[in-house]
Each structure stands twice: as C-alpha cells, then as structure tokens.
Design an enzyme around this catalytic site. Structure first.
Site, mmCIF file in Angstrom:
data_model
loop_
_atom_site.group_PDB
_atom_site.id
_atom_site.type_symbol
_atom_site.label_atom_id
_atom_site.label_comp_id
_atom_site.label_asym_id
_atom_site.label_seq_id
_atom_site.Cartn_x
_atom_site.Cartn_y
_atom_site.Cartn_z
ATOM 1 N N GLY A 52 35.058 24.916 41.882
ATOM 2 C CA GLY A 52 35.994 26.038 41.792
ATOM 3 C C GLY A 52 36.338 26.503 43.202
ATOM 4 O O GLY A 52 36.005 25.836 44.197
ATOM 5 N N ALA A 54 35.058 28.732 45.089
ATOM 6 C CA ALA A 54 33.903 28.927 45.986
ATOM 7 C C ALA A 54 33.392 27.591 46.508
ATOM 8 O O ALA A 54 33.137 27.437 47.711
ATOM 9 C CB ALA A 54 32.791 29.674 45.254
ATOM 10 N N PHE A 157 46.163 47.253 40.529
ATOM 11 C CA PHE A 157 45.130 46.692 39.659
ATOM 12 C C PHE A 157 44.113 47.788 39.356
ATOM 13 O O PHE A 157 44.027 48.794 40.056
ATOM 14 C CB PHE A 157 44.460 45.492 40.350
ATOM 15 C CG PHE A 157 44.641 44.183 39.605
ATOM 16 C CD1 PHE A 157 45.899 43.701 39.305
ATOM 17 C CD2 PHE A 157 43.534 43.434 39.197
ATOM 18 C CE1 PHE A 157 46.062 42.496 38.618
ATOM 19 C CE2 PHE A 157 43.675 42.236 38.512
ATOM 20 C CZ PHE A 157 44.941 41.764 38.220
ATOM 21 N N GLN A 271 30.661 41.259 32.585
ATOM 22 C CA GLN A 271 31.913 41.993 32.420
ATOM 23 C C GLN A 271 32.715 41.507 31.218
ATOM 24 O O GLN A 271 32.935 40.305 31.060
ATOM 25 C CB GLN A 271 32.772 41.816 33.664
ATOM 26 C CG GLN A 271 34.163 42.405 33.496
ATOM 27 C CD GLN A 271 34.891 42.526 34.818
ATOM 28 O OE1 GLN A 271 35.588 41.612 35.215
ATOM 29 N NE2 GLN A 271 34.722 43.647 35.486
ATOM 30 N N THR A 285 46.093 38.377 31.505
ATOM 31 C CA THR A 285 45.763 38.994 32.796
ATOM 32 C C THR A 285 45.946 40.518 32.859
ATOM 33 O O THR A 285 46.855 41.083 32.244
ATOM 34 C CB THR A 285 46.597 38.353 33.926
ATOM 35 O OG1 THR A 285 46.310 39.022 35.155
ATOM 36 C CG2 THR A 285 48.089 38.437 33.676
ATOM 37 N N GLU A 286 45.089 41.121 33.663
ATOM 38 C CA GLU A 286 45.192 42.558 33.960
ATOM 39 C C GLU A 286 46.545 42.884 34.609
ATOM 40 O O GLU A 286 47.021 44.027 34.559
ATOM 41 C CB GLU A 286 44.046 42.930 34.908
ATOM 42 C CG GLU A 286 43.962 44.390 35.254
ATOM 43 C CD GLU A 286 42.646 44.731 35.950
ATOM 44 O OE1 GLU A 286 41.611 44.094 35.656
ATOM 45 O OE2 GLU A 286 42.661 45.634 36.794
ATOM 46 N N ARG A 317 37.618 48.140 34.454
ATOM 47 C CA ARG A 317 37.548 47.325 33.236
ATOM 48 C C ARG A 317 36.501 47.804 32.237
ATOM 49 O O ARG A 317 36.712 47.701 31.027
ATOM 50 C CB ARG A 317 37.255 45.874 33.610
ATOM 51 C CG ARG A 317 38.437 45.208 34.216
ATOM 52 C CD ARG A 317 38.141 43.772 34.598
ATOM 53 N NE ARG A 317 39.350 43.190 35.151
ATOM 54 C CZ ARG A 317 39.408 42.007 35.740
ATOM 55 N NH1 ARG A 317 38.322 41.262 35.844
ATOM 56 N NH2 ARG A 317 40.541 41.551 36.201
ATOM 57 N N ARG A 422 32.698 44.550 38.123
ATOM 58 C CA ARG A 422 33.541 44.067 39.226
ATOM 59 C C ARG A 422 34.976 44.547 39.050
ATOM 60 O O ARG A 422 35.504 44.576 37.928
ATOM 61 C CB ARG A 422 33.514 42.532 39.246
ATOM 62 C CG ARG A 422 34.407 41.934 40.306
ATOM 63 C CD ARG A 422 34.368 40.433 40.303
ATOM 64 N NE ARG A 422 34.818 39.838 39.080
ATOM 65 C CZ ARG A 422 36.084 39.739 38.685
ATOM 66 N NH1 ARG A 422 37.057 40.251 39.428
ATOM 67 N NH2 ARG A 422 36.397 39.163 37.551
ATOM 68 N N SER A 427 37.242 38.885 42.329
ATOM 69 C CA SER A 427 36.503 37.629 42.130
ATOM 70 C C SER A 427 37.057 36.514 43.001
ATOM 71 O O SER A 427 36.300 35.733 43.577
ATOM 72 C CB SER A 427 36.508 37.192 40.669
ATOM 73 O OG SER A 427 37.762 36.695 40.302
#
Ligand code: MEZ
Length: 449
Positions: A52, A54, A157, A271, A285-286, A317, A422, A427
């Site tokens: 991913g 990271a 956000f 979460q 999505t947010e 959230r 979070r 993220s």
C-alpha cells in the site's frame, strides 16, 4: 492506454521470484548455507511486507537512502491493490498558510479528534511532515485537483478547524498509491507478487527475515533480510460483514509481530466510518459530506443538528457514526436489523459537482445499490474502516519496534497519533510520512549490519 501497457511491462520487469533472491547471496553466505546443510536461502537487504502507500513509500525511501541496497516489496496480489485506495476523499496536511492554518492547528485538531488519547509530541512531528509530504507528491506529478491559480486544492473534512484535506476528486488514495508505485519502479525496487507473510524469523533477539508463502503454489520460503518493514495494513476485516477494508488486508503483520513478542498497542481502537454501503460496507467517501451532502433520518431531518450543531455532518467520525446508530436504534432510521440505514443526500449538489468531484462514489452507488446519487439519496450505515491500534512503535524517529531489525509503517503501526478516533484525511498522510521514516530507518539499519 499505451502508457498503461508500458507501465505494466515496466512492473513485469521489476517482478522477481524467490529463486532470483538466492542468486544475490554472497560467497560466504552460500558456503555457510552449504556447510549447515540448509541449502541456499533467499536473501535481500530490506524486505518490505505490504504494497500500500506506506510500503511503497518505505521502499522508495530505502532505495533513495542507499541505492546499493536490494529492496524487495512483498505483495499478496498486484502492488496497486491495497487499502490505501479506500482513502478516497483526501490527504491532510498544511500546504497553504495564508488563511491562518498552521502545523500546530493541524496537531490540535488531530489530538482533539483522537479524544486526547494521543502522543502529542509525535503528533506534532507528524503534522510538520504531512504538508511537505503532499508537496512532494505534487512534485512527483500527482494530479491533485487545483485552485484557479494552480495550487493544490483542499476541501473541508470532519473535525478539522481549517480546510486542509487536499484531494484528487474522490480517488486520492488510489492515485497516491500509483504515484508511489511509479516512484518505486523508477528507483529499482523489486516486487515479489502473490506471496503472503506467515511469520517473522527471529534469532538471537533480532529480526532476521520472514517466512513467506506463495499463495498460488503453496510453497513456503524463508527469506533472510537485514531489515524488515511491516506495512501490512490494519485488522478491521474482523468485522467481515460490513467493512471498507479489502479482502486481502487481513492484519497478517500485526499478528506476526505479536507472535514474535512485539507489543500490540491499542487493539480496541477501531474506527467506524459513518458512511458505508449498507450491503458489504464499501466506502462512500467523507468528501460527500465535505462537498455539502446531508444526512437525513426517516423524518427528513438533518439529524446531526442534535449531536454536533456547530459541525453538523462534518463532526469527527466517532460522533457522526454514533449519531447514525442512535437514529437507527431509536426508530428514526429506515429498514430493520443489519439492513437498517439512514440517507446521505447529495441531489442538491447538482450533477456537475457530483460528476466532477465525486465520480467514484456515483459509480459505487449504482453498482452496489442501483442508486444514481444525482437523482436519489444513497442508503448508508457505518462501516469498519481503520485500526488506530497496531504494532507498537518504539521510536517514531525511525519507526523501529522493540525487536531490533523490525520496522513498521502505515495502518499496521501504532505511534499513537490517532488516539481513539483518526481524523479523515490523516491516514494517507500517515502512510506517506511513516512510510518514508520507516524506509529511511530500515535502510540505515541494513547499512550497519
Ligand atoms: O482518511 C480516510 O479514511 C478517508 C480520506 C476516507 C474517505 O472518506 O474518503
């Protein structure tokens, strides 16, 4: 199309097999292996498990730090298949200081959003690196949505006191992963595809590599490495009936680290993203609320006015997800049992905005519920989305763990930046910031052993 084919060819030439890794053994290693009767063993300098954002960012950092290193990324599937793609709406970081935003404010929002269960020193360092990490992605060619004067565009956000969620429509994570993959290929990172992590190999109190299984053939192979980075993602797939986490992301690294005696921090911090598709939990999505979407109950009320009047749909959230579950439990939702839901209404935003800024979730609405968000509200319910807990990071400055030679990054890791909740957009920032630190740390360690 031509570009995609060229890239696929490029990726193919970067793919290796376990036997290719045995070729890299030094004469001494071969002699030792032969003397111990164990046969040749696959080896590399830095072994990164997980592809991913990271893992890919860690690979790039390791190669940049020391181009002589043999850096291998292990992936269960194709490197572009990962949970990073499930952070659709944007990446947080201060890139515009003109309207009073600062790294300290980003830090304050993150600490508050995490219900104060956060390591504040690490969080400030994280926020100081998130903005530059976004500018670096921009420099590498990430097609961010743009302001009229050409700057990277940000949208509001949840839980953020300033507008700092930078985005590429609603495909931000997907594009971050692809930009990092291109960079990894450019820098000569090698990929071992179709392999999963079975365990970490330890000897004399340090990490010596990993045991992998080829998921096509079942063949099990130990790989010796000077440093290992676990970037295997989180463990929210335990909520299998409603989660936004892909099937392949099964928390293998967190489990392997725990078996090797590395502490698992904050396991209960999970979460639930407020807006998942009712059947299965794929993410809506947010950004849908960031762009002005409403949450409605069966009375047609924007019920968030009763829970977070100042922030409405853009509360943190945990508050929004709890409010939705409360509406459902108290009979103000629709449907029954596991299939109960509330509405996410975007119709008032108009077709142009939905087509330009939210094309992916329009597609998801049609695919999963046969709903066109341009014409009708989406039916949603909270979905298990992110593990704030994970492999305990001993030192944030190199993302090392308590086991020498073992590093970690992204959702698999826990630096206590996100606390109990979070913030949306943090993220992807975490993936690229901790990925870079872990790659640097692992390369430095590999260079000294
Ligand atoms: O950070 C996330 O989880 C994210 C950006 C998700 C989303 O709603 O798009």
């Amino acid at each position: 199309m031509t570009q995609q084919i060229t890239r696929r060819k490029f990726l193919q030439s970067a793919c290796i097999t376990i036997s290719a890794l045995t070729v890299n053994m030094s004469g001494l290693e071969k002699a030792l292996a032969a003397a111990s009767g164990s046969g040749p063993m696959a080896t590399c300098d830095v072994l990164i498990i997980g592809s991913g954002g990271a893992g890919l960012r860690a690979a790039v950092a390791a190669m940049k730090k020391n181009p002589k290193l043999n850096v291998v990324v292990v992936t269960k599937c194709m490197p572009s298949r990962n949970a990073t793609c499930m952070a659709e709406g944007g990446i947080n970081g201060v890139t515009d200081f003109s309207k009073g935003d600062s790294y300290e404010l980003h830090c304050y929002d993150t600490v508050k959003g995490g219900d104060y269960l956060v390591d504040q020193t690490s969080t400030l360092k994280f926020c100081q690196q998130a903005g530059p990490a976004i500018l670096e992605l921009d420099y590498l060619g990430m097609p961010f949505s743009r302001t009229e004067d050409g700057r990277v565009k940000a949208r509001p956000f949840g839980g953020a006191s300033k507008v700092r969620c930078n985005y590429s429509a609603d495909k931000t994570g997907h594009i971050v992963a692809h930009v990092c993959l291109d960079e990894a290929l450019t820098h000569g990172v090698k990929f071992l595809m179709d392999h999963e992590l079975l365990d970490i190999a330890t000897a004399d109190g340090r990490c010596e590599g990993a045991v992998l299984r080829n998921i096509r053939t079942g063949e099990i192979s130990p790989v010796r490495a000077k440093a290992v980075v676990l970037a295997t993602g989180g463990y929210t797939r335990i909520f299998w009936n409603r989660t936004s986490t892909p099937y392949i992301s099964t928390g293998d690294g967190v489990a392997a680290a725990l078996r090797a005696g590395v502490p698992f921090k904050d396991p209960e911090m999970i979460q639930f993203h407020p807006t998942g598709v009712v059947h299965g939990g794929v993410l809506i999505t947010e950004a849908a609320r960031g762009e002005g979407g409403y949450l409605l109950n069966n009375k047609g009320e924007r019920f968030m006015k009763n829970y977070a009047p100042a922030k409405m749909e853009l509360g943190p959230r945990d508050i929004v997800a709890r409010a939705i579950e409360t509406e459902i439990r108290e009979g103000r939702g629709f449907g029954h049992g596991l299939e109960a839901y509330v509405l996410l209404d975007l119709v008032h935003l108009g077709k142009k905005k939905i087509v330009n800024d939210l094309p992916q979730i329009r597609h998801v609405g049609k695919l999963f519920e046969n709903i066109d968000l341009v014409e009708k509200p989406m039916i949603i319910r909270p979905t298990a989305h992110y593990s704030m807990g994970g492999i305990d990071v001993d030192k944030f400055d190199d993302m090392s763990t308590t086991l020498p030679g073992l590093f970690t990054a992204g959702e698999a890791s826990c630096v206590s930046i996100h606390g109990a909740n979070r913030l949306g957009g943090n993220s992807l920032a975490d993936a690229v910031v901790t990925g870079k630190i872990a790659g640097d740390g692992a390369a430095a360690y590999a260079g000294t052993t």
